[in-house]
Design a protein around this motif. Structure first.
Motif, PDB file in Angstrom:
ATOM      1  N   THR A  33       0.853  -1.197   0.000  1.00 36.53           N
ATOM      2  CA  THR A  33       0.000   0.000   0.000  1.00 36.53           C
ATOM      3  C   THR A  33       0.883   1.239   0.000  1.00 36.53           C
ATOM      4  O   THR A  33       2.015   1.223   0.501  1.00 36.53           O
ATOM      5  CB  THR A  33      -0.930   0.057   1.233  1.00 36.53           C
ATOM      6  OG1 THR A  33      -0.132   0.027   2.425  1.00 36.53           O
ATOM      7  CG2 THR A  33      -1.901  -1.101   1.244  1.00 36.53           C
ATOM      8  N   ARG A  34       0.335   2.323  -0.567  1.00 36.72           N
ATOM      9  CA  ARG A  34       1.004   3.627  -0.534  1.00 36.72           C
ATOM     10  C   ARG A  34      -0.014   4.659  -0.045  1.00 36.72           C
ATOM     11  O   ARG A  34      -0.834   5.162  -0.819  1.00 36.72           O
ATOM     12  CB  ARG A  34       1.554   4.025  -1.903  1.00 36.72           C
ATOM     13  CG  ARG A  34       2.604   3.085  -2.466  1.00 36.72           C
ATOM     14  CD  ARG A  34       3.357   3.774  -3.593  1.00 36.72           C
ATOM     15  NE  ARG A  34       4.316   4.726  -3.053  1.00 36.72           N
ATOM     16  CZ  ARG A  34       4.715   5.825  -3.702  1.00 36.72           C
ATOM     17  NH1 ARG A  34       4.189   6.136  -4.869  1.00 36.72           N
ATOM     18  NH2 ARG A  34       5.609   6.638  -3.146  1.00 36.72           N
ATOM     19  N   ALA A  35       0.026   4.923   1.246  1.00 33.81           N
ATOM     20  CA  ALA A  35      -0.865   5.923   1.819  1.00 33.81           C
ATOM     21  C   ALA A  35      -0.323   7.321   1.514  1.00 33.81           C
ATOM     22  O   ALA A  35       0.799   7.483   1.011  1.00 33.81           O
ATOM     23  CB  ALA A  35      -0.977   5.707   3.321  1.00 33.81           C
ATOM     24  N   ARG A  36      -1.120   8.338   1.828  1.00 36.42           N
ATOM     25  CA  ARG A  36      -0.702   9.715   1.580  1.00 36.42           C
ATOM     26  C   ARG A  36       0.637  10.023   2.241  1.00 36.42           C
ATOM     27  O   ARG A  36       1.485  10.715   1.672  1.00 36.42           O
ATOM     28  CB  ARG A  36      -1.797  10.678   2.079  1.00 36.42           C
ATOM     29  CG  ARG A  36      -1.410  12.163   2.078  1.00 36.42           C
ATOM     30  CD  ARG A  36      -0.875  12.636   0.759  1.00 36.42           C
ATOM     31  NE  ARG A  36      -1.800  12.398  -0.337  1.00 36.42           N
ATOM     32  CZ  ARG A  36      -1.508  12.631  -1.608  1.00 36.42           C
ATOM     33  NH1 ARG A  36      -0.293  13.049  -1.948  1.00 36.42           N
ATOM     34  NH2 ARG A  36      -2.413  12.403  -2.552  1.00 36.42           N
ATOM     35  N   GLU A  37       0.827   9.490   3.453  1.00 37.95           N
ATOM     36  CA  GLU A  37       2.086   9.764   4.160  1.00 37.95           C
ATOM     37  C   GLU A  37       3.277   9.195   3.404  1.00 37.95           C
ATOM     38  O   GLU A  37       4.378   9.769   3.440  1.00 37.95           O
ATOM     39  CB  GLU A  37       2.033   9.169   5.571  1.00 37.95           C
ATOM     40  CG  GLU A  37       1.813   7.657   5.595  1.00 37.95           C
ATOM     41  CD  GLU A  37       1.732   7.100   6.996  1.00 37.95           C
ATOM     42  OE1 GLU A  37       2.677   7.349   7.772  1.00 37.95           O
ATOM     43  OE2 GLU A  37       0.747   6.417   7.307  1.00 37.95           O
ATOM     44  N   GLN A  70       6.850   2.772   0.768  1.00 35.71           N
ATOM     45  CA  GLN A  70       5.600   2.014   0.784  1.00 35.71           C
ATOM     46  C   GLN A  70       5.550   1.125   2.026  1.00 35.71           C
ATOM     47  O   GLN A  70       6.554   0.926   2.719  1.00 35.71           O
ATOM     48  CB  GLN A  70       5.492   1.123  -0.453  1.00 35.71           C
ATOM     49  CG  GLN A  70       6.574   0.055  -0.517  1.00 35.71           C
ATOM     50  CD  GLN A  70       6.639  -0.623  -1.867  1.00 35.71           C
ATOM     51  OE1 GLN A  70       6.028  -1.654  -2.069  1.00 35.71           O
ATOM     52  NE2 GLN A  70       7.379  -0.018  -2.796  1.00 35.71           N
TER      53      GLN A  70
END
Length: 335
Positions: A33-37, A70
């Protein structure tokens, strides 16, 4: 020969999905996953840049991986989906990784190793290098049983870190780099030898042979017997299997080789004979028309009468009687 995957040839909106497939092949079931952070800390604001080079080295799979910031998750679902029990030995080459398994929290920088056990959940949060370059990891996927049979029974394998400051730890790190750099020049026999040696070195770095926990050396002797037996199995078709060669392969003296087998009530020579006989039996089942004399010569027996006598002692019947048993008749496939 290396297998290579890269997201470069995919549109940015497909890169994450493709990366999930690549990671699962090179590692074990993982959910990226690649969150906004992560995006905010990355030089890759859209898509997911990454590549993997992977090859087989004996029983171990080795891979070099590079990508952007990531999170990789191996959760309960991924544990259930894992086809086999493995241990990942990740040497950080660039960037960093925050790893969590159980109660352990690791921060792994360049030149350090993080170790993770696929039989339990874990997470890996990879961060790009400070100069914005991709993080890179050299990862060895080792069969869990290979380490478990060397380590003391109550040892924790996953969620552990190794750095270069200690003697055996430095050897483990240097060995990973050397094996990877030399992978194109290693024969299958050399790959098996280094594979077994690396497991021993890694176990040493993890403290398997420290202090009183190894007063009973049974686990170590069992690992040595298993390694010597694997070597013998790989060599029996090519002719004589010498104790000197087997001992050199597992890194012990000939005297120690004979000792670890005699401690188990066997001899190295008797194990080699059993392996030869088992191969003869396997071919009798697979090829009912095979000539017994030809099989004897193919599997290293001096003559067929000698092989038949040993076969009867081991299986309780002659090769001809063994072949004619009705239980070896293959059942009709179901439709």
């Amino acid at each position: 020969m290396d297998r290579t995957w890269s997201t470069d040839t995919y549109p940015v909106d497909q890169q994450l999905a493709y990366w999930a497939d690549v990671v699962c092949q090179a590692f074990t079931p993982l959910a990226p996953t690649r969150a906004r952070e992560h995006i905010d800390r990355s030089r890759t604001p859209v898509g997911l840049e990454g590549w993997v080079r992977s090859t087989r080295l004996g029983e171990t799979n080795a891979a070099e991986i590079a990508s952007c910031t990531q999170l990789l998750r191996h959760g309960p679902r991924e544990v259930r989906q894992s086809p086999s029990e493995e241990v990942f030995v990740n040497l950080q080459l660039a960037g960093s990784c925050k790893g969590e398994q159980g109660d352990e929290r690791l921060v792994i920088g360049p030149g350090q190793i993080g170790i993770y056990d696929t039989t339990a959940p874990y997470t890996l949060e990879f961060e790009e290098a400070r100069d914005g370059q991709a993080w890179r990891v050299l990862s060895f996927r080792v069969p869990r049983t290979k380490l478990a049979r060397i380590m003391p029974a109550d040892s924790r394998i996953g969620g552990r870190g190794i750095d270069r400051q200690r003697g055996a730890s430095r050897v483990a790190i240097d060995m990973m780099l050397s094996i990877w750099e030399s992978r194109g020049h290693l024969t299958p026999a050399a790959q098996l030898a280094l594979d077994d040696s690396f497991a021993q070195v890694l176990a040493t770095a993890l403290g398997a042979f420290d202090g009183p926990t190894i007063e009973d050396r049974g686990a170590r002797d069992a690992a040595l017997r298993a390694a010597a037996t694997r070597y013998a199995r790989s060599r029996i078709r090519s002719g004589r299997v010498l104790a000197e060669e087997a001992a050199g392969h597992v890194g012990i003296s000939v005297r120690k080789l004979h000792q670890v087998f005699s401690n188990d009530g066997e001899s190295f020579g008797s194990v080699v004979r059993q392996l030869r006989l088992e191969q003869v039996a396997r071919e009798l089942r697979a090829q009912p028309s095979a000539n017994v004399t030809d099989l004897a010569h193919a599997w290293g027996f001096s003559d067929s009468s000698h092989m038949i006598r040993l076969f009867r002692e081991h299986f309780g019947c002659t090769p001809t009687e063994y072949r004619s048993r009705t239980e070896w008749v293959s059942p009709t496939p179901s439709t």
